[in-house]
Scaffold this motif. Sequence first.
Motif, PDB file in Angstrom:
ATOM      1  N   VAL A  56       0.836  -1.197   0.000  1.00 36.61           N
ATOM      2  CA  VAL A  56       0.000   0.000   0.000  1.00 36.61           C
ATOM      3  C   VAL A  56       0.873   1.250   0.000  1.00 36.61           C
ATOM      4  CG1 VAL A  56      -1.621   1.363   1.384  1.00 36.61           C
ATOM      5  CG2 VAL A  56      -2.021  -1.085   1.050  1.00 36.61           C
ATOM      6  N   LYS A  57       1.898   1.241   0.831  1.00 37.60           N
ATOM      7  CA  LYS A  57       2.815   2.377   0.902  1.00 37.60           C
ATOM      8  C   LYS A  57       3.517   2.589  -0.433  1.00 37.60           C
ATOM      9  CE  LYS A  57       6.723   4.166   3.588  1.00 37.60           C
ATOM     10  NZ  LYS A  57       7.654   3.902   4.732  1.00 37.60           N
ATOM     11  N   ALA A  58       3.970   1.487  -1.050  1.00 38.41           N
ATOM     12  CA  ALA A  58       4.678   1.592  -2.331  1.00 38.41           C
ATOM     13  C   ALA A  58       3.760   2.121  -3.429  1.00 38.41           C
ATOM     14  CB  ALA A  58       5.245   0.234  -2.716  1.00 38.41           C
ATOM     15  N   PHE A  59       2.525   1.649  -3.479  1.00 39.14           N
ATOM     16  CA  PHE A  59       1.591   2.074  -4.519  1.00 39.14           C
ATOM     17  C   PHE A  59       1.215   3.553  -4.348  1.00 39.14           C
ATOM     18  CE2 PHE A  59      -0.130  -2.541  -4.861  1.00 39.14           C
ATOM     19  CZ  PHE A  59       0.953  -2.885  -5.642  1.00 39.14           C
ATOM     20  N   ARG A  60       1.094   3.988  -3.094  1.00 42.70           N
ATOM     21  CA  ARG A  60       0.754   5.393  -2.848  1.00 42.70           C
ATOM     22  C   ARG A  60       1.918   6.316  -3.180  1.00 42.70           C
ATOM     23  NH1 ARG A  60      -2.537   4.484   2.863  1.00 42.70           N
ATOM     24  NH2 ARG A  60      -4.645   4.330   1.922  1.00 42.70           N
ATOM     25  N   ALA A  61       3.134   5.801  -2.980  1.00 45.76           N
ATOM     26  CA  ALA A  61       4.314   6.631  -3.198  1.00 45.76           C
ATOM     27  C   ALA A  61       4.710   6.724  -4.663  1.00 45.76           C
ATOM     28  CB  ALA A  61       5.487   6.088  -2.379  1.00 45.76           C
TER      29      ALA A  61
END
Length: 381
Positions: free
Chosen positions: A91-96
């Motif tokens: 989730v963090k990677a996709f948002r970033a």
Amino acid sequence: MTTKADRPLNIAIAAGGTAGHVNPALALAEELRERGHHVCFFGQTRRLEGRLVPEAGFDFFPVEVTGFNRTRPWTLVTALVHVAHEQRRLVKAFRADSSLRPDVVVGFGAYVELPLVRAAHQLGIPVALHEQNSVPGLANKTSAKGAALIAIAQPSVREVFLAAGARDEVVRFTGNPVRRSVLVGDRTHGRAAEGVGEDETLLLVFGGSLGARHLNERMAGLKKQLLDLPGLRVVHSTGAADFEATKAALALDDAEAARWDVRPYIDGMGDMLAAADLVLSRAGASTIAEIAALAAPSVLVPYPLATADHQTTNARYLVDAGAAVMFADKDIDDDAFSTELVSLLEDPARRAAMRTAARGLGQDRAAEALADAVEGLVSQD
């Protein structure tokens, strides 16, 4: 190449553990890439996908998870902790990074799909699942309720997913995608490679990557009866583990070895299936898909220890269509088995009818059907 999408899509696929999961996923990925989409795989570097995916030229994003062993219930806690950790990381990677965020997520049934599928749900990304087997695994059943598409390779699986909470309209039969390297199998090339003439009959025997000891033993016992058939040629893949024992049991002299090619495994399965006049094999999901895609008449002997006897259900897909006959493993030592095998080898008209029935299943178009359905999730979004 036709496409239902109005723009190139970013599609994330999670598949891992076994060739039965990874190869259908690669078949879909090849079709999607041909249509202009970008495909990234999510899996474990130490498992099969960690080798096959980069070899096929696709981006690979490592995910670290641990499986749940039903015989050791306490492993569920560790498995869930790993899934939750990887879900947060994705989730963090996709948002970033918007370039990494997928338009669609596709899971192929291994537990490695869970972090990706759950991250997609959290971010509102549509999720597709593909089930290759006649007995769905825990990962796909767990993910079924929120899926926008559940593509199945066996019609009988529909009820299992409905019982797991899936909506009826999202469960669609697409078949099990087969890689292009198999689909382009050529009969002329395969027979030429084996030195098999068009006036000869080629029997292809295999039992999977680890072989099938009972099948190998039975073939050794049938050697004389089969080689008494004029013009019969045999290509017999024993599996690496059983090669030496089967070779010793066959005890082929030079003349027999010229007609009976025994080997540990088969390279170029597409050419060999296209070349074969009859196939004798186990009934794993990928095997069934490849046999159907190449329209090869077959005698199927399901592995008796498969989970929930799912190979028998797999085999019935071809048997019910008229494309195969089936024998239980416990029955292949009986005369009825050898009689049926010989009868098929001596009856080209019956084999031709089985080949026509296999073609009618449309298994060679499964990757296209699945790609259409995946694209449709975005066009409807």
